[in-house]
Design a protein around this motif. Sequence first.
Motif, PDB file in Angstrom:
ATOM      1  N   LEU A  36       8.678 -10.063  -2.964  1.00 33.38           N
ATOM      2  CA  LEU A  36       8.189  -8.682  -2.887  1.00 33.38           C
ATOM      3  C   LEU A  36       8.524  -8.053  -1.525  1.00 33.38           C
ATOM      4  CD1 LEU A  36       5.300  -7.761  -1.295  1.00 33.38           C
ATOM      5  CD2 LEU A  36       4.371  -9.427  -2.898  1.00 33.38           C
ATOM      6  N   ILE A  37       8.724  -8.870  -0.493  1.00 36.80           N
ATOM      7  CA  ILE A  37       9.128  -8.335   0.810  1.00 36.80           C
ATOM      8  C   ILE A  37      10.604  -7.947   0.819  1.00 36.80           C
ATOM      9  CG2 ILE A  37       9.488  -8.912   3.254  1.00 36.80           C
ATOM     10  CD1 ILE A  37       6.978 -10.664   3.088  1.00 36.80           C
ATOM     11  N   PHE A  38      11.459  -8.813   0.295  1.00 41.27           N
ATOM     12  CA  PHE A  38      12.904  -8.641   0.493  1.00 41.27           C
ATOM     13  C   PHE A  38      13.676  -8.139  -0.719  1.00 41.27           C
ATOM     14  CE2 PHE A  38      11.982 -11.907   3.854  1.00 41.27           C
ATOM     15  CZ  PHE A  38      12.247 -11.075   4.926  1.00 41.27           C
ATOM     16  N   SER A  39      13.046  -8.054  -1.899  1.00 40.55           N
ATOM     17  CA  SER A  39      13.759  -7.494  -3.049  1.00 40.55           C
ATOM     18  C   SER A  39      14.050  -6.006  -2.810  1.00 40.55           C
ATOM     19  CB  SER A  39      12.935  -7.656  -4.333  1.00 40.55           C
ATOM     20  OG  SER A  39      12.842  -9.012  -4.698  1.00 40.55           O
ATOM     21  N   THR A  40      15.218  -5.560  -3.227  1.00 38.37           N
ATOM     22  CA  THR A  40      15.644  -4.180  -3.015  1.00 38.37           C
ATOM     23  C   THR A  40      14.900  -3.235  -3.953  1.00 38.37           C
ATOM     24  OG1 THR A  40      17.837  -4.943  -2.363  1.00 38.37           O
ATOM     25  CG2 THR A  40      17.634  -2.630  -2.999  1.00 38.37           C
ATOM     26  N   VAL A  41      14.388  -2.149  -3.386  1.00 39.71           N
ATOM     27  CA  VAL A  41      13.711  -1.106  -4.165  1.00 39.71           C
ATOM     28  C   VAL A  41      14.175   0.256  -3.650  1.00 39.71           C
ATOM     29  CG1 VAL A  41      11.654  -2.442  -4.748  1.00 39.71           C
ATOM     30  CG2 VAL A  41      11.721  -1.185  -2.591  1.00 39.71           C
ATOM     31  N   PRO A  42      14.007   1.316  -4.450  1.00 45.82           N
ATOM     32  CA  PRO A  42      14.369   2.657  -3.973  1.00 45.82           C
ATOM     33  C   PRO A  42      13.548   3.036  -2.740  1.00 45.82           C
ATOM     34  CG  PRO A  42      14.045   2.649  -6.353  1.00 45.82           C
ATOM     35  CD  PRO A  42      13.568   1.325  -5.858  1.00 45.82           C
ATOM     36  N   PRO A  43      14.112   3.858  -1.867  1.00 50.02           N
ATOM     37  CA  PRO A  43      13.358   4.287  -0.677  1.00 50.02           C
ATOM     38  C   PRO A  43      12.100   5.060  -1.054  1.00 50.02           C
ATOM     39  CG  PRO A  43      15.696   4.840  -0.480  1.00 50.02           C
ATOM     40  CD  PRO A  43      15.473   4.398  -1.893  1.00 50.02           C
ATOM     41  N   LEU A  44      11.096   4.965  -0.193  1.00 53.21           N
ATOM     42  CA  LEU A  44       9.875   5.735  -0.390  1.00 53.21           C
ATOM     43  C   LEU A  44      10.152   7.227  -0.240  1.00 53.21           C
ATOM     44  CD1 LEU A  44       7.545   3.477   1.756  1.00 53.21           C
ATOM     45  CD2 LEU A  44       7.312   3.808  -0.719  1.00 53.21           C
ATOM     46  N   THR A  45       9.474   8.027  -1.035  1.00 53.52           N
ATOM     47  CA  THR A  45       9.591   9.486  -0.912  1.00 53.52           C
ATOM     48  C   THR A  45       8.352  10.091  -0.264  1.00 53.52           C
ATOM     49  OG1 THR A  45       8.665   9.898  -3.121  1.00 53.52           O
ATOM     50  CG2 THR A  45      11.050   9.559  -2.972  1.00 53.52           C
ATOM     51  N   ILE A  46       7.268   9.310  -0.184  1.00 54.44           N
ATOM     52  CA  ILE A  46       6.027   9.741   0.463  1.00 54.44           C
ATOM     53  C   ILE A  46       5.670   8.699   1.511  1.00 54.44           C
ATOM     54  CG2 ILE A  46       3.613  10.396   0.127  1.00 54.44           C
ATOM     55  CD1 ILE A  46       4.232  10.759  -2.845  1.00 54.44           C
ATOM     56  N   LEU A  47       5.385   9.128   2.719  1.00 56.22           N
ATOM     57  CA  LEU A  47       5.097   8.179   3.796  1.00 56.22           C
ATOM     58  C   LEU A  47       3.593   7.962   3.948  1.00 56.22           C
ATOM     59  CD1 LEU A  47       7.701   9.332   6.465  1.00 56.22           C
ATOM     60  CD2 LEU A  47       7.804   7.334   4.962  1.00 56.22           C
ATOM     61  N   PRO A  48       3.184   6.824   4.513  1.00 54.43           N
ATOM     62  CA  PRO A  48       1.756   6.569   4.769  1.00 54.43           C
ATOM     63  C   PRO A  48       1.139   7.655   5.653  1.00 54.43           C
ATOM     64  CG  PRO A  48       3.044   4.576   5.016  1.00 54.43           C
ATOM     65  CD  PRO A  48       4.030   5.684   4.868  1.00 54.43           C
ATOM     66  N   ASP A  49      -0.170   7.758   5.588  1.00 52.72           N
ATOM     67  CA  ASP A  49      -0.878   8.805   6.317  1.00 52.72           C
ATOM     68  C   ASP A  49      -1.107   8.449   7.783  1.00 52.72           C
ATOM     69  OD1 ASP A  49      -1.860  10.738   3.983  1.00 52.72           O
ATOM     70  OD2 ASP A  49      -1.987   8.663   3.295  1.00 52.72           O
ATOM     71  N   LEU A  50      -1.200   7.153   8.088  1.00 48.48           N
ATOM     72  CA  LEU A  50      -1.442   6.710   9.462  1.00 48.48           C
ATOM     73  C   LEU A  50      -0.822   5.337   9.649  1.00 48.48           C
ATOM     74  CD1 LEU A  50      -2.976   7.165  12.202  1.00 48.48           C
ATOM     75  CD2 LEU A  50      -4.890   5.898  11.169  1.00 48.48           C
ATOM     76  N   ARG A  51      -0.208   5.139  10.821  1.00 48.38           N
ATOM     77  CA  ARG A  51       0.345   3.831  11.173  1.00 48.38           C
ATOM     78  C   ARG A  51      -0.309   3.384  12.474  1.00 48.38           C
ATOM     79  NH1 ARG A  51       3.534   7.573  10.128  1.00 48.38           N
ATOM     80  NH2 ARG A  51       4.885   7.600   8.305  1.00 48.38           N
ATOM     81  N   ILE A  52      -0.797   2.145  12.496  1.00 45.96           N
ATOM     82  CA  ILE A  52      -1.372   1.550  13.701  1.00 45.96           C
ATOM     83  C   ILE A  52      -0.545   0.309  14.002  1.00 45.96           C
ATOM     84  CG2 ILE A  52      -3.452   0.621  14.774  1.00 45.96           C
ATOM     85  CD1 ILE A  52      -5.084   2.149  12.661  1.00 45.96           C
TER      86      ILE A  52
ATOM     87  N   ALA B 103       0.822  -1.209   0.000  1.00 51.27           N
ATOM     88  CA  ALA B 103       0.000   0.000   0.000  1.00 51.27           C
ATOM     89  C   ALA B 103       0.858   1.262   0.000  1.00 51.27           C
ATOM     90  CB  ALA B 103      -0.936  -0.010   1.208  1.00 51.27           C
ATOM     91  N   ALA B 104       1.967   1.241   0.743  1.00 53.63           N
ATOM     92  CA  ALA B 104       2.860   2.406   0.778  1.00 53.63           C
ATOM     93  C   ALA B 104       3.401   2.721  -0.612  1.00 53.63           C
ATOM     94  CB  ALA B 104       4.001   2.157   1.754  1.00 53.63           C
ATOM     95  N   HIS B 105       3.672   1.678  -1.389  1.00 53.84           N
ATOM     96  CA  HIS B 105       4.174   1.892  -2.750  1.00 53.84           C
ATOM     97  C   HIS B 105       3.054   2.273  -3.709  1.00 53.84           C
ATOM     98  CE1 HIS B 105       8.438   0.836  -2.246  1.00 53.84           C
ATOM     99  NE2 HIS B 105       7.973   0.179  -1.189  1.00 53.84           N
ATOM    100  N   VAL B 106       1.830   1.841  -3.423  1.00 52.10           N
ATOM    101  CA  VAL B 106       0.690   2.321  -4.199  1.00 52.10           C
ATOM    102  C   VAL B 106       0.528   3.826  -3.986  1.00 52.10           C
ATOM    103  CG1 VAL B 106      -1.821   2.227  -4.441  1.00 52.10           C
ATOM    104  CG2 VAL B 106      -0.509   0.107  -4.255  1.00 52.10           C
ATOM    105  N   LYS B 107       0.696   4.276  -2.758  1.00 55.60           N
ATOM    106  CA  LYS B 107       0.636   5.717  -2.477  1.00 55.60           C
ATOM    107  C   LYS B 107       1.706   6.459  -3.260  1.00 55.60           C
ATOM    108  CE  LYS B 107       0.694   9.141   1.243  1.00 55.60           C
ATOM    109  NZ  LYS B 107      -0.650   9.677   0.908  1.00 55.60           N
ATOM    110  N   GLU B 108       2.901   5.897  -3.304  1.00 57.55           N
ATOM    111  CA  GLU B 108       4.003   6.511  -4.051  1.00 57.55           C
ATOM    112  C   GLU B 108       3.616   6.704  -5.523  1.00 57.55           C
ATOM    113  OE1 GLU B 108       8.410   7.397  -3.875  1.00 57.55           O
ATOM    114  OE2 GLU B 108       6.854   7.163  -2.374  1.00 57.55           O
ATOM    115  N   LEU B 109       2.852   5.767  -6.063  1.00 55.13           N
ATOM    116  CA  LEU B 109       2.482   5.804  -7.479  1.00 55.13           C
ATOM    117  C   LEU B 109       1.258   6.662  -7.760  1.00 55.13           C
ATOM    118  CD1 LEU B 109       2.927   1.987  -8.225  1.00 55.13           C
ATOM    119  CD2 LEU B 109       4.415   3.822  -9.059  1.00 55.13           C
TER     120      LEU B 109
END
Length: 223
Positions: A165-181, A80-86
Amino acid sequence: MSSKRILFIHGNLDVPASFDSLLPLLLPWDMQCIDLEDDFNAWDATIPVTVRTVAERVVKAYNIGPDDLLIGHSMGGWIAAHVKELTGATVIQLSSWTDPRKVRAPIRQLGLIRAIVSSGVAQHPACISMAKRLYPFRQSRARIHAALDRVQRMNPAYMIWQYELIFSTVPPLTILPDLRIHDRHDMVIRFPDEPFINVPGNHKIHATNAAGVAEAIRGFLGM
């Protein structure tokens, strides 16, 4: 705030039904649970598997845009965090991460994970039985036992897909999620460095403490 849809993304080795306790507490929103196994079955095997390529597929398959809200548990929150990035969609993470180093994992090497899964050891009845005996949390024991039974029957290629998809290397996120629980004492994912709402219930807080999770979400949505 308003959102035309809430889409839920389940975690590693889990199923959409993991949200069953939470959904009735968030009515009357338009809600849809994404089944990642369906997405895996439609996946083009020539596409490299990373969280970013999976997020791209989820965006396309579900026509996700900036007005949508995604709630992702664990691995689902990472997607979801990467969906937000997109897309700029609103994202709430449950027991999830934006820094892969937060994942408590004894093995992170994909080559070794592929070898273990392909050998059948991870799905051997003796290993499944041992995992059931060792699981310590009474509130979520029945759900974990059901999940372990599914693991025993799961397509090994789908298991490997999830770990890629959990452990493959990807660029860091530039936008963070709106809420973390998150539960500060989560045994699977360390709690975030960023601000979060602490909800007790260990890793599967949406199942073990649905009321607490729903209260945090409804507060964020102004419900």
